[in-house]
Design a protein around this motif. Structure first.
Motif, PDB file in Angstrom:
ATOM      1  N   ASN A 279      -4.399 -41.900  -7.551  1.00 44.10           N
ATOM      2  CA  ASN A 279      -4.757 -40.490  -7.335  1.00 44.10           C
ATOM      3  C   ASN A 279      -3.465 -39.675  -7.246  1.00 44.10           C
ATOM      4  N   LEU A 280      -2.868 -39.376  -8.418  1.00 46.04           N
ATOM      5  CA  LEU A 280      -1.564 -38.735  -8.465  1.00 46.04           C
ATOM      6  C   LEU A 280      -1.683 -37.268  -8.865  1.00 46.04           C
TER       7      LEU A 280
ATOM      8  N   ALA B 138       6.175 -36.211  -9.587  1.00 47.41           N
ATOM      9  CA  ALA B 138       7.571 -35.779  -9.552  1.00 47.41           C
ATOM     10  C   ALA B 138       8.399 -36.685  -8.636  1.00 47.41           C
ATOM     11  N   CYS B 139       7.839 -37.048  -7.491  1.00 47.14           N
ATOM     12  CA  CYS B 139       8.535 -37.948  -6.562  1.00 47.14           C
ATOM     13  C   CYS B 139       8.751 -39.324  -7.197  1.00 47.14           C
ATOM     14  N   ARG B 140       7.733 -39.805  -7.904  1.00 45.04           N
ATOM     15  CA  ARG B 140       7.852 -41.103  -8.573  1.00 45.04           C
ATOM     16  C   ARG B 140       8.944 -41.046  -9.655  1.00 45.04           C
ATOM     17  N   LEU B 141       8.986 -39.931 -10.364  1.00 45.14           N
ATOM     18  CA  LEU B 141       9.990 -39.763 -11.415  1.00 45.14           C
ATOM     19  C   LEU B 141      11.390 -39.696 -10.821  1.00 45.14           C
ATOM     20  N   ARG B 142      11.527 -38.969  -9.718  1.00 49.00           N
ATOM     21  CA  ARG B 142      12.841 -38.870  -9.060  1.00 49.00           C
ATOM     22  C   ARG B 142      13.305 -40.249  -8.602  1.00 49.00           C
ATOM     23  N   SER B 143      12.413 -41.025  -8.031  1.00 51.88           N
ATOM     24  CA  SER B 143      12.759 -42.368  -7.569  1.00 51.88           C
ATOM     25  C   SER B 143      13.248 -43.228  -8.731  1.00 51.88           C
ATOM     26  N   TYR B 144      12.595 -43.085  -9.864  1.00 51.27           N
ATOM     27  CA  TYR B 144      12.986 -43.867 -11.043  1.00 51.27           C
ATOM     28  C   TYR B 144      14.350 -43.429 -11.574  1.00 51.27           C
ATOM     29  N   CYS B 145      14.560 -42.119 -11.674  1.00 48.89           N
ATOM     30  CA  CYS B 145      15.802 -41.586 -12.245  1.00 48.89           C
ATOM     31  C   CYS B 145      17.022 -41.903 -11.395  1.00 48.89           C
ATOM     32  N   ARG B 146      16.828 -42.082 -10.086  1.00 53.35           N
ATOM     33  CA  ARG B 146      17.955 -42.308  -9.189  1.00 53.35           C
ATOM     34  C   ARG B 146      18.370 -43.776  -9.116  1.00 53.35           C
TER      35      ARG B 146
ATOM     36  N   TYR C 169      13.575 -31.673  -2.122  1.00 51.72           N
ATOM     37  CA  TYR C 169      13.441 -30.734  -1.019  1.00 51.72           C
ATOM     38  C   TYR C 169      12.034 -30.787  -0.417  1.00 51.72           C
ATOM     39  N   ALA C 170      11.023 -31.043  -1.260  1.00 49.49           N
ATOM     40  CA  ALA C 170       9.649 -31.120  -0.746  1.00 49.49           C
ATOM     41  C   ALA C 170       9.460 -32.332   0.162  1.00 49.49           C
ATOM     42  N   SER C 171      10.234 -33.384  -0.067  1.00 52.31           N
ATOM     43  CA  SER C 171      10.078 -34.622   0.712  1.00 52.31           C
ATOM     44  C   SER C 171      11.134 -34.767   1.797  1.00 52.31           C
TER      45      SER C 171
END
Length: 346
Positions: free
Chosen positions: A90-91, A97-105, A180-182
């Motif tokens: 349920n995304l 966006a958070c999942r993408l940021r985690s992957y990119c980092r 910033y949201a997290s």
């Protein structure tokens, strides 16, 4: 579906002896077969009545499960490869966006997997299935919680909004907004969303940067593909003008095959001389009767790309007097010498 457990107690010695006697199946499996045979011996009318009730209950259970299903769909382009998949989660946009940021980092050497590997319950789907789920997202049935088109190579993140359609952002802006949201651990979901949207305010890319995508009721066939006019070189691309000898409304979902307007489409296909492959999209220019134009793209399936390749090869031989491979070699030689590729038209 209602069920009833049947328990049979048997001495372990009888169980062991019977298990040895039965080859290739357990005693439990054998007893199931015996019960099936007994059911088949019931009066035909009774057997059909019960079978129909069981089938109906199974269908209702499946429908209920499907109606309660919540999932997100993605089209991800990464390292030149395009993948459509469904994530059984349920995304929403913030979570994606958070999942993408985690992957990119994650450092590349510690993250050999692609972005699609971030989803433990992910399954590949076809482009047609993706388009159908996009339409369902717009209908707001509740099942499709998010639809995303992420191009890792171009650094673009597209999210489908129910009311406003596709909204495009740079991945860098999406990642920063997610950070910033997290940032506040105990912030509510509403507070996170407010920060996320505030950070993205004014960062949306305009449609002029990337045309919208078209899709119709069927894909291109071999007999649909032919070319005319010159083969043009545009940077690392060979550009082919496609003859519209097929029904564009069925392939692109346009409305030009009608007496209601004087609209028509111009279609162009590209061959990437660096990657030595057919590009993943067609450029479609919708020309209206009043002379105005709208530019769109059409995503090609792997099957459609495979159909285009030999057609391009034949047309190159016919029009340029050389093969695609020879065009690529000349292009690379000219790149190394700093000159532009200028094929001789014949």
């Amino acid at each position: 579906m209602s069920s009833r457990e049947v328990v049979i107690w048997i001495d372990k010695r009888w169980y062991d002896a019977l298990s040895k006697y039965l080859k290739g199946e357990t005693l439990e499996e054998h007893l199931e077969e015996v019960i099936d045979q007994m059911c088949n011996q019931l009066p035909e009318q009774e057997y059909e009545r019960i079978s129909a009730l069981i089938w109906q209950e199974q269908q209702e259970t499946k429908q209920a499960q499907e109606a309660s299903r919540r999932f997100a769909v993605f089209h991800v382009t990464e390292a030149g490869s395009s993948t459509y998949f469904v994530a059984e989660e349920n995304l929403d946009m913030l979570q994606a966006a958070c999942r993408l940021r985690s992957y990119c980092r994650k450092p590349p050497e510690k993250s050999p997997m692609r972005f699609t590997g971030m989803f433990s319950r992910g399954e590949k789907i076809s482009r047609e299935q993706f388009d159908a789920f996009v339409a369902e997202r717009l209908d707001n049935t509740g099942r499709v919680t998010g639809a995303f088109d992420i191009d890792m190579d171009k650094g673009r993140f597209d999210a489908l909004h129910i009311m406003d359609g596709w909204q495009c952002f740079r991945i860098q802006d999406i990642s920063t907004a997610a950070y910033y949201a997290s940032k506040k651990t105990f912030a509510s979901q509403d507070e996170r969303w407010k920060v996320f949207l505030d950070r993205l305010d004014g960062k949306q890319l305009t449609q002029e940067i990337e045309p919208g995508y078209l899709s119709g009721s069927r894909t291109l066939r071999a007999e649909d593909i032919s070319f005319s006019d010159e083969v043009m070189e545009n940077g690392n691309l060979l550009n082919f003008y496609m003859d519209v000898i097929f029904d564009p409304d069925k392939v692109f979902g346009t409305h030009v095959c009608t007496a209601e307007n004087d609209d028509y489409v111009n279609v162009y296909a590209d061959y990437d001389m660096d990657a030595r492959r057919v590009c993943e999209t067609l450029d479609v220019c919708l020309v209206h009767g009043d002379g105005s134009e709208q530019n769109y793209k059409y995503r090609l399936t792997e099957e459609e790309q495979a159909l285009l390749l030999p057609k391009m090869e034949d047309y190159c031989q016919q029009r340029l007097g050389c093969s695609l491979e020879e065009c690529c070699a000349r292009y690379l030689n000219e790149q190394q010498s700093g000159e532009d590729l200028q094929p001789t038209m014949v």
